[in-house]
Write an enzyme that holds these catalytic residues in place. Sequence first.
Site, PDB file in Angstrom:
ATOM      1  N   GLY A   1     -12.436  -8.026   5.989  1.00 54.24           N
ATOM      2  CA  GLY A   1     -12.496  -6.560   5.942  1.00 54.24           C
ATOM      3  C   GLY A   1     -11.756  -6.016   4.735  1.00 54.24           C
TER       4      GLY A   1
ATOM      5  N   GLY B   1      -5.078  -7.746  10.097  1.00 51.92           N
ATOM      6  CA  GLY B   1      -4.113  -8.356  11.013  1.00 51.92           C
ATOM      7  C   GLY B   1      -3.154  -9.255  10.251  1.00 51.92           C
TER       8      GLY B   1
ATOM      9  N   ARG C   1      -4.278 -28.887  39.011  1.00 50.58           N
ATOM     10  CA  ARG C   1      -4.985 -27.636  38.710  1.00 50.58           C
ATOM     11  C   ARG C   1      -5.847 -27.734  37.466  1.00 50.58           C
ATOM     12  NH1 ARG C   1      -0.092 -23.324  39.441  1.00 50.58           N
ATOM     13  NH2 ARG C   1      -0.587 -22.783  41.582  1.00 50.58           N
TER      14      ARG C   1
ATOM     15  N   GLU D   1     -11.924 -17.100  22.077  1.00 46.14           N
ATOM     16  CA  GLU D   1     -12.190 -15.746  22.583  1.00 46.14           C
ATOM     17  C   GLU D   1     -13.640 -15.307  22.363  1.00 46.14           C
ATOM     18  OE1 GLU D   1      -9.617 -13.003  20.500  1.00 46.14           O
ATOM     19  OE2 GLU D   1     -10.406 -13.572  18.540  1.00 46.14           O
TER      20      GLU D   1
ATOM     21  N   ASP E   1      -7.890 -17.037  11.558  1.00 50.58           N
ATOM     22  CA  ASP E   1      -9.191 -17.487  12.077  1.00 50.58           C
ATOM     23  C   ASP E   1      -9.850 -18.545  11.181  1.00 50.58           C
ATOM     24  OD1 ASP E   1      -8.757 -15.499  13.955  1.00 50.58           O
ATOM     25  OD2 ASP E   1      -9.976 -14.030  12.900  1.00 50.58           O
TER      26      ASP E   1
HETATM   27  O1  F6P Z   1      -8.560 -11.775  12.859  1.00 49.81           O
HETATM   28  C1  F6P Z   1      -7.327 -12.134  13.403  1.00 49.81           C
HETATM   29  C2  F6P Z   1      -7.266 -11.808  14.868  1.00 49.81           C
HETATM   30  O2  F6P Z   1      -6.021 -12.228  15.360  1.00 49.81           O
HETATM   31  C3  F6P Z   1      -8.417 -12.367  15.698  1.00 49.81           C
HETATM   32  O3  F6P Z   1      -8.267 -13.736  15.974  1.00 49.81           O
HETATM   33  C4  F6P Z   1      -8.367 -11.470  16.902  1.00 49.81           C
HETATM   34  O4  F6P Z   1      -9.625 -11.355  17.518  1.00 49.81           O
HETATM   35  C5  F6P Z   1      -7.964 -10.142  16.329  1.00 49.81           C
HETATM   36  O5  F6P Z   1      -7.370 -10.401  15.061  1.00 49.81           O
HETATM   37  C6  F6P Z   1      -7.002  -9.349  17.178  1.00 49.81           C
HETATM   38  O6  F6P Z   1      -6.828  -8.106  16.566  1.00 49.81           O
HETATM   39  P1  F6P Z   1      -5.737  -7.033  16.999  1.00 49.81           P
HETATM   40  O7  F6P Z   1      -4.457  -7.436  16.310  1.00 49.81           O
HETATM   41  O8  F6P Z   1      -6.298  -5.761  16.499  1.00 49.81           O
HETATM   42  O9  F6P Z   1      -5.583  -7.098  18.493  1.00 49.81           O
END
Ligand code: F6P
Length: 366
Positions: free
Chosen positions: A117, A11, A176, A236, A141
Amino acid sequence: MKRIVISTGGGDAPGLNAVIYSVVKASLFRDWEVYGSRSGYRGLLDPDELVRLTADKVEDITATGGTILGSTNKGNPFAMPVENLAGEVQIRDVSERVMKNFTRMGFSCHIAVGGDGSLEIAHRFATERGMPVIGVPKTIDNDLEATQMTFGFDTAVSTATEAIDKLHSTAKSHDRVMVVEVMGRDSGWIALSSGISGGADVILLPEIPFTIESICRKISENELHGKQYAIIVVAEGACALEGERIHRDQARSEIGRQELLLGGIGEWVADRIRTCANKDTRAMVLGHLQRGGSPTTFDRLLALRFGAAAVRMAEQEQFDQMVALVNGEMAAVPLAEAIKQRKKVPLDSDKILTAREIGICLGDNP
Ligand code: F6P
């Protein structure tokens, strides 16, 4: 004279272009040549996808988001999906082809910029194919163990903090509860840093299983003190004490491994708060906004330092290593160390203590 190749994989993260700039400039400083491999390893698989990086090609890119080389999280040469003549997709190991092209092009080093990765793949190329590889750690991250910080993280936190700041006025106007879901995979760094900075009432992290009761208790305490709204930041990867991690249906093939695509916990929490606290509640997902835009000064500088340090490592032939920030300085760490495990927020860290001591609920019941 050396000829090096740089790739960006996984990413994207703000600061990738600053690394490319720095690698190119520090190489030209030594009269070396630099090539960029488009879309991760695509350029090493097909030399038409290699681009010669000269000074004019990288002019003005330091402050820009994304990567001029493109990136992918589906391009693992050790397990590449390839379509056969019958149109069926088969997984093939094309790493030997990559290595042949690497040698044919006369490259003396590959600088692989990526997250865990991509760095795992780089390490495989070093150990299984003998490729002289140097890693540069990238991820919003901030979950790479061997480096104090990765570039991209500071920008993501700034973006999330700005969003949380803006939610205060609308939450307050409507009495809210606003739930903001932020990225971070299995680590709560983005949620914790942006939640503290943005004045959240509750922060939910993957490292601390939460209960809805403890969140609702915090909302009631707010009301007792005359505060009729609340801001909840949820990572998340956060998970309820007796629940399961919430993810979108499909698994994605993150470069090198199968990964669940996280997402949906914000809405899940909001639903339960509506019932339990009987409050008007809205959820929003900040999503890929956190990966976009111009890198902050901190990320730019870190990325520029990483790039120049990687070229110094190439000069000293420190291969199968990754450049890292250790005690504020550039250091070389073995790639094997760097990819061993993901960095979590330590439960006794000062950020956790700060959050608790300034009255933020972390969803547990300490
Ligand atoms: O590892 C970076 C990240 O942005 C994570 O925070 C997130 O879970 C993931 O990649 C989202 O991946 P994609 O771009 O495949 O939706």
